[in-house]
Write a protein that holds these residues in place. Structure first.
Motif, PDB file in Angstrom:
ATOM      1  N   UNK A 113       0.824  -1.214   0.000  1.00  8.24           N
ATOM      2  CA  UNK A 113       0.000   0.000   0.000  1.00  8.24           C
ATOM      3  C   UNK A 113       0.858   1.264   0.000  1.00  8.24           C
ATOM      4  N   UNK A 114       2.097   1.097   0.432  1.00 13.87           N
ATOM      5  CA  UNK A 114       2.974   2.272   0.503  1.00 13.87           C
ATOM      6  C   UNK A 114       3.867   2.276  -0.726  1.00 13.87           C
ATOM      7  N   UNK A 115       3.668   3.238  -1.582  1.00 11.92           N
ATOM      8  CA  UNK A 115       4.478   3.361  -2.789  1.00 11.92           C
ATOM      9  C   UNK A 115       5.719   4.188  -2.456  1.00 11.92           C
ATOM     10  N   UNK A 116       6.913   3.595  -2.603  1.00 10.03           N
ATOM     11  CA  UNK A 116       8.132   4.305  -2.199  1.00 10.03           C
ATOM     12  C   UNK A 116       8.316   5.656  -2.917  1.00 10.03           C
ATOM     13  N   UNK A 117       7.867   5.734  -4.157  1.00  5.99           N
ATOM     14  CA  UNK A 117       8.017   7.016  -4.875  1.00  5.99           C
ATOM     15  C   UNK A 117       7.154   8.097  -4.223  1.00  5.99           C
ATOM     16  N   UNK A 118       5.893   7.770  -4.027  1.00  9.41           N
ATOM     17  CA  UNK A 118       4.982   8.736  -3.410  1.00  9.41           C
ATOM     18  C   UNK A 118       5.435   9.038  -1.988  1.00  9.41           C
ATOM     19  N   UNK A 119       5.843   7.983  -1.260  1.00  9.89           N
ATOM     20  CA  UNK A 119       6.308   8.166   0.109  1.00  9.89           C
ATOM     21  C   UNK A 119       7.509   9.102   0.154  1.00  9.89           C
ATOM     22  N   UNK A 120       8.445   8.894  -0.784  1.00  8.60           N
ATOM     23  CA  UNK A 120       9.640   9.740  -0.825  1.00  8.60           C
ATOM     24  C   UNK A 120       9.255  11.198  -1.057  1.00  8.60           C
ATOM     25  N   UNK A 121       8.293  11.423  -1.946  1.00 10.52           N
ATOM     26  CA  UNK A 121       7.881  12.800  -2.231  1.00 10.52           C
ATOM     27  C   UNK A 121       7.298  13.436  -0.977  1.00 10.52           C
ATOM     28  N   UNK A 122       6.494  12.676  -0.242  1.00  7.92           N
ATOM     29  CA  UNK A 122       5.881  13.235   0.968  1.00  7.92           C
ATOM     30  C   UNK A 122       6.923  13.577   2.020  1.00  7.92           C
ATOM     31  N   UNK A 123       7.878  12.660   2.224  1.00  8.38           N
ATOM     32  CA  UNK A 123       8.895  12.915   3.247  1.00  8.38           C
ATOM     33  C   UNK A 123       9.800  14.067   2.820  1.00  8.38           C
ATOM     34  N   UNK A 124      10.159  14.118   1.537  1.00 10.42           N
ATOM     35  CA  UNK A 124      11.030  15.239   1.170  1.00 10.42           C
ATOM     36  C   UNK A 124      10.251  16.549   1.183  1.00 10.42           C
ATOM     37  N   UNK A 125       8.961  16.515   0.895  1.00  7.72           N
ATOM     38  CA  UNK A 125       8.155  17.730   1.071  1.00  7.72           C
ATOM     39  C   UNK A 125       8.229  18.226   2.505  1.00  7.72           C
ATOM     40  N   UNK A 126       8.115  17.282   3.433  1.00  8.95           N
ATOM     41  CA  UNK A 126       8.158  17.680   4.841  1.00  8.95           C
ATOM     42  C   UNK A 126       9.512  18.320   5.175  1.00  8.95           C
ATOM     43  N   UNK A 127      10.587  17.675   4.726  1.00  5.24           N
ATOM     44  CA  UNK A 127      11.924  18.218   5.024  1.00  5.24           C
ATOM     45  C   UNK A 127      12.080  19.602   4.369  1.00  5.24           C
ATOM     46  N   UNK A 128      11.609  19.721   3.127  1.00  5.25           N
ATOM     47  CA  UNK A 128      11.655  21.027   2.449  1.00  5.25           C
ATOM     48  C   UNK A 128      10.879  22.086   3.224  1.00  5.25           C
ATOM     49  N   UNK A 129       9.673  21.717   3.607  1.00  2.00           N
ATOM     50  CA  UNK A 129       8.801  22.666   4.312  1.00  2.00           C
ATOM     51  C   UNK A 129       9.453  23.172   5.588  1.00  2.00           C
ATOM     52  N   UNK A 130       9.994  22.245   6.370  1.00  2.00           N
ATOM     53  CA  UNK A 130      10.642  22.625   7.631  1.00  2.00           C
ATOM     54  C   UNK A 130      11.884  23.475   7.365  1.00  2.00           C
ATOM     55  N   UNK A 131      12.604  23.108   6.313  1.00  2.00           N
ATOM     56  CA  UNK A 131      13.826  23.854   6.002  1.00  2.00           C
ATOM     57  C   UNK A 131      13.476  25.297   5.636  1.00  2.00           C
TER      58      UNK A 131
END
Ligand code: SF4
Ligand code: SF4
Lengths: 247, 503
Positions: B440-458
């Motif tokens: 159910x967890x697509x690594x591509x989509x998951x990666x985008x979400x996590x890097x969005x979070x890191x970007x947002x915080x940065x």
């Protein structure tokens, strides 16, 4: 056979290991280390099939993370020889300190005499490809094979009335086996460890190990090829399951 | 069963007027709350964990979930939890295990710290226009630099520099092992850290070969169970971390329930299939600070001194002197994990009662290392309950070099902090090894979400720094003057070395 001799007198372990690595990279098949006196980490993380003869007493963590080589120690060894070792072999013509073969993953550690506390603790195994073996000629102190997840610990008790007299054997063991020459008193067993009968088929299984050990130390294997052993293994594969309940 | 049952924790209802009978709730719920009988969907609320998978997947917003649908007689001391824990233990006589981080309602120090901004007397900086230096180096720094003049008259650095990790942003992802979480979760996070120029921890479940392409962004862990540790693993990592303790369960080892030990996990950990993976409380080759030095050096020696070695400890009462001891070993960074840190499984009494808040731990460790004149030589990584860029900025102002986030990264992957990670049923495909759930967890989509979070915080961190007139992360580090305490007692203000608001 290409042999390299290194005089380690007064040498720190880092340059010593650099010399060993350089010799291996250079195609050495045999390395002789003279005047070893407490240098730690000999063969740490070393790969290859080289045979290293260590004349003297190496320091702690001999052969740690080692993957392939054989080390023959003409002397005793300190703390944790074979720590997290992957494959290869340590042959120690003497005794060794605590935590021998700690977390070992494969290969063999043969100790002619005795070992300290926590020998073979947390040894692991993956099927038959990676099955560590620790053989102790003499005896071991407490907590032998504690938390073992795989592999074989064999204690021969040579020259002892009883091979094991210290407690806590195999506490928390959840895989692998501890085989001890002769009888083992029940009170020596740790929580989660259980005695099993040692059968002919067990003997058949471990006799190559016994023979190989005897060969290294010039002993007559015939003396040990019988069923006078106690086999200790896990009482259950989930020794801790009965301790916990979920929220 | 004389004790009877305890009231269900959640009540699930479907608004039958809205429901279009698509059956997605049935498919999505791995806990078996929903089932079809005839033309009706039946609900078994007692099985619900509030993972919110069904609510998120229902196309009609037809599902309502209520917490604590049945009240006990209210009592300030004998809370629902206190009563239910006793009932549980009266039945079982066992240690209660729980998942995720500390669930007690204790004051959060981060929430009582306020950040500063410039007004009039010095201008704030616009990060859109001015460069913001967030680059952080983790590792040993020399106490002084020596230079040498070459024959041609040039000046060259004579000091040998220790290897450091170069972070583009001071946010890393903490150690969550393969076993505790799925390979797809690890892959998602690995892709995200590679993209955002930072690092993540492997946890102690080894490094799966599918993660090899991201190995330059992985910090490999050596914990007391030594699972997955061999020379290949050590050489692949960008850095090595020795885990001594964990904030969620200081003083005890790890516990991966046998339910999660499938073929693949059993292979990487080298333990029997379906057996609990137990990491002992101590490393049995470390019984003293001298032994810790020995383990650090053995790792460095094995990797020819090319990798920084971190030591992670739980924030406990004496965290400052312990960290000072670690600073004097050959460690390159000390990781402090506060009492709110997450976990897949921990005895509840440890999760909720042992350890101290990360905020106090950062401040006291930073202070102790400064007092001893070694703060500049070792990095401090803080973790345990960091939820936002504000927590990040405050951690750095208190004295950390960088932070590890764990739960926050999982939430970015879908986790709803339901706390049932130990059951191998995570409906988001995170804390499970069941293939149908993991997929159910697509690594591509998951990666985008996590890097969005890191970007947002940065981005937010740059804005916060700019507002405070700071253009380099170094000027924020340990800059407690940019913090004020609000509703914190004098003792805590002293530990934090922070003035009260208004002062
Ligand atoms: S997912 Fe929503 S709309 Fe579909 S069956 Fe369930 S409650 Fe009805
Ligand atoms: S990882 Fe999954 S099981 Fe664990 S808290 Fe998050 S949603 Fe629940």
């Amino acid at each position: 056979m290409k042999t390299v001799r290194i005089d380690a007198k007064g040498m720190h372990y880092t340059p010593l290991n650099q010399k060993i690595r350089a010799a291996v990279a250079d195609g050495a098949e045999e390395i002789i280390l003279d005047n070893i006196l407490g240098q730690r980490f000999i063969g740490d993380g070393l790969r290859g099939n080289v045979r290293i003869t260590i004349n003297g007493v190496p320091g702690g963590d001999l052969g740690m993370f080692m993957s392939g080589p054989t080390c023959i120690v003409n002397g005793n060894a300190e703390h944790a020889p074979g720590n997290t070792m992957d494959s290869g072999m340590l042959v120690i013509h003497g005794s060794a300190g605590d935590a021998v073969a700690h977390g070992m993953r494969g290969g063999k550690v043969f100790i002619k005499n005795n070992i300290g506390y926590r020998g073979g603790i947390h040894m692991k195994q993956y099927e038959v490809e990676a099955r560590p073996i620790l053989v102790v000629g003499g005896t071991a102190h407490s907590f032998l094979g504690e938390y073992m997840a795989g592999g074989l610990v064999l204690v021969l008790g040579i020259g002892k009335e009883k091979a094991m007299t210290d407690r806590g054997i195999g506490s928390g063991i959840h895989g692998g086996e501890i085989i001890i020459r002769g009888d083992v008193d029940d009170y020596l067993l740790g929580v989660g460890a259980k005695k099993f009968e040692f059968t002919e088929s067990d003997l058949e299984r471990i006799s190559p190990v016994i023979k190989s050990f005897c060969e290294h130390f010039d002993l007559d294997p015939a003396e040990f090829l019988d069923t006078n052993y106690t086999r200790i293994g896990p009482a259950s594969s989930r020794p801790f399951a009965s301790k916990y309940v979920w929220e | 069963m004389t004790l009877g049952s305890v009231p269900p924790k959640f009540k699930v209802t479907i608004d039958r007027d809205e429901c279009m009978d698509c059956g997605r709730c049935i498919e999505n719920c791995s806990y078996g709350v929903y089932r079809r009988e005839g033309d009706r969907i039946l609900i078994e609320s007692r099985k619900c964990t509030a993972c919110l998978r069904c609510v998120s997947m229902c196309p009609r917003d037809a599902i309502t979930l209520t917490e604590k649908p049945v009240d006990y007689r209210s009592h300030p001391l004998w809370t629902r939890e206190a009563r239910e824990d006793i009932i549980n233990q009266a039945r079982s006589g066992k240690i209660i295990l729980s998942g995720m981080g500390n669930a007690r309602d204790l004051p959060v120090i981060y929430d009582r710290l306020l950040l500063d901004a410039c007004q009039v007397t010095n201008p704030s900086i616009d990060p859109l226009r001015e460069p913001m230096e967030l680059r952080t180096y983790i590792g040993k720094k020399p106490s002084k630099l020596k230079f040498r003049k070459t024959e041609s008259g040039d000046v060259e650095l004579d000091t040998k520099l220790a290897p450091n990790l170069k972070l583009d942003t001071p946010i890393m992802i903490g150690h969550m092992s393969f076993g505790a979480i799925s390979l797809n979760s690890q892959l998602s996070m690995a892709k995200a850290v590679a993209e955002t120029g930072t690092f993540m921890g492997t946890g102690e479940g080894g490094l799966h070969k599918e993660l090899y392409p991201y190995q330059d962004h992985m910090i490999v862990q050596v914990a007391s169970g030594r699972f997955g540790v061999n020379i290949d693993y050590l050489e692949r990592g960008a850095a090595i971390e020795i885990k001594i303790g964990q904030g969620a369960k200081p003083g005890i080892g790890g516990h991966l329930p046998g339910e999660k030990v499938n073929e693949e996990v059993s292979k990487t950990r080298m333990i029997p299939l379906g057996s609990d993976a137990i990491s002992p409380a101590p490393h049995h080759d470390i019984y003293s600070i001298e032994d810790l030095v020995q383990l650090i050096r053995s790792l460095k020696e094995a990797t020819e001194w090319k990798k920084p070695v971190f030591v992670k400890i739980a924030a406990v009462h004496n965290v400052a002197p312990i960290a000072a001891g670690i600073a004097r070993s050959s460690a390159d960074a000390v990781v402090i994990d506060g009492f709110r840190g997450g976990t897949g499984a921990a005895p509840k009494v440890f999760r909720d009662h042992v350890g101290i808040p990360i905020e106090a731990a950062i401040a006291s460790v930073d202070q102790k290392l400064r007092d001893q004149g070694v703060r500049n030589e070792i990095s401090i990584i803080a973790s345990g309950g960091i939820r936002s860029s504000a927590d990040l900025a405050k951690s750095i102002a208190l004295g950390a070099d960088a932070v590890y986030v764990g739960t926050a990264a999982l939430v970015a992957l879908g986790c709803r902090v339901c706390g049932n990670c130990y059951r191998n049923l995570c409906p988001w495909g995170i804390a499970t090894q069941r293939p149908d759930l993991v997929s159910r967890l697509d690594p591509e989509a998951g990666a985008a979400q996590v890097s969005n979070l890191i970007h947002g915080w940065t981005l937010e961190l740059s804005e916060l720094m700019g507002a405070a007139g700071i253009n380099s992360i170094e000027s924020l580090r340990g800059n407690r003057d940019r913090l004020r305490g609000y509703m914190l007692d004098e003792g805590m203000l002293k530990i934090l070395d922070v003035l009260p608001a208004g002062a």
